[in-house]
Design a protein around this motif. Structure first.
Motif, PDB file in Angstrom:
ATOM      1  N   VAL A  12      40.902  45.725  44.397  1.00 45.34           N
ATOM      2  CA  VAL A  12      41.278  47.002  44.996  1.00 45.34           C
ATOM      3  C   VAL A  12      40.645  47.106  46.377  1.00 45.34           C
ATOM      4  O   VAL A  12      39.589  46.488  46.637  1.00 45.34           O
ATOM      5  N   GLN A  13      41.261  47.864  47.249  1.00 44.03           N
ATOM      6  CA  GLN A  13      40.697  48.081  48.578  1.00 44.03           C
ATOM      7  C   GLN A  13      39.593  49.138  48.518  1.00 44.03           C
ATOM      8  O   GLN A  13      39.572  49.979  47.612  1.00 44.03           O
ATOM      9  N   PRO A  14      38.706  49.106  49.493  1.00 42.70           N
ATOM     10  CA  PRO A  14      37.672  50.156  49.545  1.00 42.70           C
ATOM     11  C   PRO A  14      38.304  51.543  49.549  1.00 42.70           C
ATOM     12  O   PRO A  14      39.329  51.781  50.198  1.00 42.70           O
ATOM     13  N   THR A  91      31.617  45.451  43.776  1.00 44.79           N
ATOM     14  CA  THR A  91      32.164  44.195  43.280  1.00 44.79           C
ATOM     15  C   THR A  91      31.199  43.540  42.300  1.00 44.79           C
ATOM     16  O   THR A  91      30.024  43.313  42.617  1.00 44.79           O
ATOM     17  N   ALA A  92      31.683  43.262  41.109  1.00 43.25           N
ATOM     18  CA  ALA A  92      30.836  42.720  40.038  1.00 43.25           C
ATOM     19  C   ALA A  92      31.696  42.456  38.812  1.00 43.25           C
ATOM     20  O   ALA A  92      32.854  42.880  38.752  1.00 43.25           O
ATOM     21  N   VAL A  93      31.102  41.790  37.859  1.00 46.73           N
ATOM     22  CA  VAL A  93      31.682  41.739  36.521  1.00 46.73           C
ATOM     23  C   VAL A  93      31.089  42.909  35.745  1.00 46.73           C
ATOM     24  O   VAL A  93      29.861  43.085  35.712  1.00 46.73           O
ATOM     25  N   TYR A  94      31.971  43.685  35.134  1.00 43.75           N
ATOM     26  CA  TYR A  94      31.549  44.869  34.395  1.00 43.75           C
ATOM     27  C   TYR A  94      31.594  44.580  32.897  1.00 43.75           C
ATOM     28  O   TYR A  94      32.588  44.028  32.393  1.00 43.75           O
ATOM     29  N   TYR A  95      30.523  44.982  32.212  1.00 43.15           N
ATOM     30  CA  TYR A  95      30.378  44.699  30.793  1.00 43.15           C
ATOM     31  C   TYR A  95      30.165  45.982  29.997  1.00 43.15           C
ATOM     32  O   TYR A  95      29.403  46.870  30.401  1.00 43.15           O
ATOM     33  N   GLN A 109      33.196  40.463  26.925  1.00 46.41           N
ATOM     34  CA  GLN A 109      33.340  39.254  27.751  1.00 46.41           C
ATOM     35  C   GLN A 109      33.271  39.577  29.244  1.00 46.41           C
ATOM     36  O   GLN A 109      33.108  38.675  30.072  1.00 46.41           O
ATOM     37  N   GLY A 110      33.384  40.853  29.574  1.00 45.59           N
ATOM     38  CA  GLY A 110      33.325  41.269  30.967  1.00 45.59           C
ATOM     39  C   GLY A 110      34.691  41.319  31.615  1.00 45.59           C
ATOM     40  O   GLY A 110      35.623  40.616  31.215  1.00 45.59           O
ATOM     41  N   THR A 111      34.799  42.161  32.624  1.00 42.79           N
ATOM     42  CA  THR A 111      36.022  42.261  33.415  1.00 42.79           C
ATOM     43  C   THR A 111      35.643  42.317  34.894  1.00 42.79           C
ATOM     44  O   THR A 111      34.727  43.051  35.279  1.00 42.79           O
ATOM     45  N   GLN A 112      36.318  41.511  35.694  1.00 46.60           N
ATOM     46  CA  GLN A 112      35.972  41.387  37.109  1.00 46.60           C
ATOM     47  C   GLN A 112      36.562  42.546  37.910  1.00 46.60           C
ATOM     48  O   GLN A 112      37.755  42.861  37.795  1.00 46.60           O
ATOM     49  N   VAL A 113      35.720  43.146  38.739  1.00 54.04           N
ATOM     50  CA  VAL A 113      36.147  44.156  39.702  1.00 54.04           C
ATOM     51  C   VAL A 113      35.804  43.640  41.093  1.00 54.04           C
ATOM     52  O   VAL A 113      34.650  43.292  41.366  1.00 54.04           O
ATOM     53  N   THR A 114      36.810  43.564  41.940  1.00 56.64           N
ATOM     54  CA  THR A 114      36.619  43.094  43.314  1.00 56.64           C
ATOM     55  C   THR A 114      37.112  44.164  44.267  1.00 56.64           C
ATOM     56  O   THR A 114      38.267  44.596  44.186  1.00 56.64           O
TER      57      THR A 114
END
Length: 117
Positions: A12-14, A91-95, A109-114
């Motif tokens: 997603v954009q800022p 930005t991180a992997v969210y758990y 397992q985590g989900t990536q947020v960029t």
């Protein structure tokens, strides 16, 4: 057995928004607090938000206060993290995390947020 399955991550954009979901099974979801953590590259995992069993009490890391909202639906055994006004530093992997009454921690397992322009 305990399962925590996250979904909803993406790019997603800022300034944008995302809603993460964590579907839980294998324990009495409605009885316990639930947590969201995140881990950015090269950094330690950090606690982002906590919600009480009934959803009436929440706590947030200072870095996300006013932008993120944790909530839950005990009829669906699901906890959510609504993320608004996203910044590149989010930005991180969210758990998703649950700690049992024997103090054993369980993780999805985590989900990536960029967040990037």
């Amino acid at each position: 057995q305990v399962q925590l399955v996250e979904s909803g991550g993406g790019s997603v954009q800022p300034g944008g928004s995302l809603r993460l979901s964590c579907a839980a099974s294998g324990f009495r979801f409605s009885r316990d607090a639930m947590n969201w953590y995140r881990q950015a590259p090269g950094k330690e995992r950090e606690l982002v938000a906590v919600i009480s069993s009934a959803g009436t009490s929440t706590n947030y890391a200072d870095s996300v206060k006013g932008r993120f909202t944790i909530f839950r639906d005990n009829t669906k055994n699901t906890v959510y993290l609504q993320m608004n006004s996203l910044k590149p530093e989010d930005t991180a992997v969210y758990y998703c995390n649950w700690v049992s009454n024997t103090r054993q921690g369980y993780w999805g397992q985590g989900t990536q947020v960029t967040v990037s322009s």
